[in-house]
Design a protein around this motif. Structure first.
Motif, mmCIF file in Angstrom:
data_model
loop_
_atom_site.group_PDB
_atom_site.id
_atom_site.type_symbol
_atom_site.label_atom_id
_atom_site.label_comp_id
_atom_site.label_asym_id
_atom_site.label_seq_id
_atom_site.Cartn_x
_atom_site.Cartn_y
_atom_site.Cartn_z
ATOM 1 N N ASN A 44 20.267 17.742 141.009
ATOM 2 C CA ASN A 44 21.611 18.288 141.173
ATOM 3 C C ASN A 44 22.294 17.605 142.348
ATOM 4 O O ASN A 44 21.708 17.430 143.414
ATOM 5 N N GLY A 45 23.556 17.227 142.163
ATOM 6 C CA GLY A 45 24.311 16.553 143.211
ATOM 7 C C GLY A 45 24.186 15.047 143.182
ATOM 8 O O GLY A 45 24.878 14.351 143.933
ATOM 9 N N MET A 46 23.338 14.507 142.321
ATOM 10 C CA MET A 46 23.164 13.058 142.234
ATOM 11 C C MET A 46 24.376 12.427 141.548
ATOM 12 O O MET A 46 24.855 12.914 140.534
ATOM 13 N N VAL A 47 24.891 11.350 142.111
ATOM 14 C CA VAL A 47 25.985 10.591 141.503
ATOM 15 C C VAL A 47 25.372 9.564 140.554
ATOM 16 O O VAL A 47 24.458 8.815 140.943
ATOM 17 N N VAL A 48 25.852 9.541 139.324
ATOM 18 C CA VAL A 48 25.296 8.642 138.314
ATOM 19 C C VAL A 48 26.407 7.917 137.574
ATOM 20 O O VAL A 48 27.568 8.322 137.618
ATOM 21 N N GLN A 49 26.030 6.839 136.917
ATOM 22 C CA GLN A 49 26.932 6.195 135.967
ATOM 23 C C GLN A 49 26.297 6.283 134.592
ATOM 24 O O GLN A 49 25.072 6.302 134.453
ATOM 25 N N PHE A 50 27.141 6.353 133.564
ATOM 26 C CA PHE A 50 26.639 6.566 132.225
ATOM 27 C C PHE A 50 27.661 6.087 131.210
ATOM 28 O O PHE A 50 28.785 5.702 131.560
ATOM 29 N N VAL A 51 27.271 6.111 129.960
ATOM 30 C CA VAL A 51 28.188 5.795 128.864
ATOM 31 C C VAL A 51 28.216 6.986 127.917
ATOM 32 O O VAL A 51 27.221 7.693 127.767
ATOM 33 N N LEU A 52 29.348 7.220 127.310
ATOM 34 C CA LEU A 52 29.472 8.297 126.339
ATOM 35 C C LEU A 52 29.007 7.809 124.968
ATOM 36 O O LEU A 52 29.332 6.694 124.556
ATOM 37 N N ARG A 53 28.276 8.632 124.289
ATOM 38 C CA ARG A 53 27.868 8.310 122.920
ATOM 39 C C ARG A 53 27.811 9.595 122.111
ATOM 40 O O ARG A 53 27.724 10.682 122.674
ATOM 41 N N GLN A 54 27.877 9.456 120.822
ATOM 42 C CA GLN A 54 27.854 10.612 119.937
ATOM 43 C C GLN A 54 26.438 10.897 119.450
ATOM 44 O O GLN A 54 25.705 9.975 119.082
ATOM 45 N N GLY A 55 26.078 12.178 119.474
ATOM 46 C CA GLY A 55 24.782 12.583 118.971
ATOM 47 C C GLY A 55 24.779 12.665 117.462
ATOM 48 O O GLY A 55 25.767 12.353 116.792
ATOM 49 N N ASP A 56 23.655 13.087 116.907
ATOM 50 C CA ASP A 56 23.520 13.156 115.448
ATOM 51 C C ASP A 56 24.503 14.140 114.826
ATOM 52 O O ASP A 56 24.940 13.971 113.697
ATOM 53 N N ALA A 57 24.857 15.186 115.584
ATOM 54 C CA ALA A 57 25.782 16.194 115.056
ATOM 55 C C ALA A 57 27.234 15.866 115.375
ATOM 56 O O ALA A 57 28.128 16.670 115.085
ATOM 57 N N GLY A 58 27.481 14.700 115.964
ATOM 58 C CA GLY A 58 28.840 14.283 116.263
ATOM 59 C C GLY A 58 29.341 14.699 117.630
ATOM 60 O O GLY A 58 30.448 14.353 118.021
ATOM 61 N N GLN A 59 28.509 15.445 118.388
ATOM 62 C CA GLN A 59 28.941 15.886 119.707
ATOM 63 C C GLN A 59 28.780 14.740 120.718
ATOM 64 O O GLN A 59 27.931 13.880 120.569
ATOM 65 N N TRP A 60 29.602 14.787 121.766
ATOM 66 C CA TRP A 60 29.533 13.753 122.795
ATOM 67 C C TRP A 60 28.454 14.107 123.802
ATOM 68 O O TRP A 60 28.292 15.261 124.196
ATOM 69 N N ARG A 61 27.722 13.097 124.232
ATOM 70 C CA ARG A 61 26.695 13.286 125.246
ATOM 71 C C ARG A 61 26.578 12.007 126.061
ATOM 72 O O ARG A 61 27.111 10.962 125.671
ATOM 73 N N ALA A 62 25.923 12.081 127.184
ATOM 74 C CA ALA A 62 25.776 10.915 128.053
ATOM 75 C C ALA A 62 24.568 10.094 127.632
ATOM 76 O O ALA A 62 23.551 10.623 127.198
#
Length: 210
Positions: A44-62
């Motif tokens: 918790n509190g960690m700064v991260v970089q990521f990319v958005l991608r869609q899961g199998d159900a179409g929802q967005w996740r990192a």
């Protein structure tokens, strides 16, 4: 395109949490399998970089979540329930590791009781399998050529599954992909059946290969 966010409500014992990109904006879900740092765990509190991608159900996740800056001691203390969740997560992780090691030793030890050759074979294949999983994890971090899943499964099938199982838990690698997990345990069952068959039908001639 890479985005930056802050880890919030990380639940280490369950292996998932959320990223807060902007205040008052919906948080982005991510799983431990999306975290590609080779050492350490999200906090918790960690700064991260990521990319958005869609899961199998179409929802967005990192996806491809990487640590940019670790949280300060003050931020750790300000995270609600941080220490409690972390301690529970550490205990759960240690428990899983102990179980995996005991399971592997029990399997190899049982083989050694019936056939030393089969035990040595499984031990050698386990070392090769552990190395292959480790190489694949490193390749994933460096975005270089990966070890094929077929190779990982084949080595597990040949008797290296104790090493593969240990590597999966050590590096938190290949632990959430359902198809891979199912195939992995299928190779475990098939390998055990094959070992039993070899011992029952070829046990008497195995020592001639030493």
């Amino acid at each position: 395109m890479s985005l930056k966010g802050v880890v919030s409500q990380w639940q280490d014992d369950k292996g998932f949490g959320f990223l807060q990109v902007e205040p008052n904006k919906p948080r982005v879900f991510f799983h431990i399998s999306d975290y590609i740092e080779f050492d350490g765990r999200p906090e918790n509190g960690m700064v991260v970089q990521f990319v958005l991608r869609q899961g199998d159900a179409g929802q967005w996740r990192a996806g491809s979540v990487q640590c940019v800056q670790k949280p300060t001691a003050q931020k750790r203390l300000q995270s609600d329930g941080r220490h409690k969740n972390q301690n529970q997560g550490d205990v759960g992780t240690v428990g899983r590791m102990v179980f995996v090691v005991v399971l592997g030793l029990l399997f190899v030890g049982t083989l050694a009781y019936f056939s030393e050759i089969l035990a040595v074979w499984s031990l050698v294949m386990s070392i090769l399998s552990f190395s292959a999983y480790s190489s694949d994890k490193k390749a994933a971090l460096r975005k270089t050529w990966r070890v094929s899943e077929n190779r990982l499964h084949f080595q597990d099938l040949l008797g290296g599954w104790p090493g593969g199982l240990l590597a999966r838990h050590v590096w938190r690698h290949k632990v959430s992909k359902t198809s891979f997990v199912i195939t992995f345990w299928l190779t475990v069952v098939l390998n055990i059946l094959a070992m039993v068959w070899i011992w029952r039908h070829l046990g008497e001639i195995l020592p001639t290969f030493i």
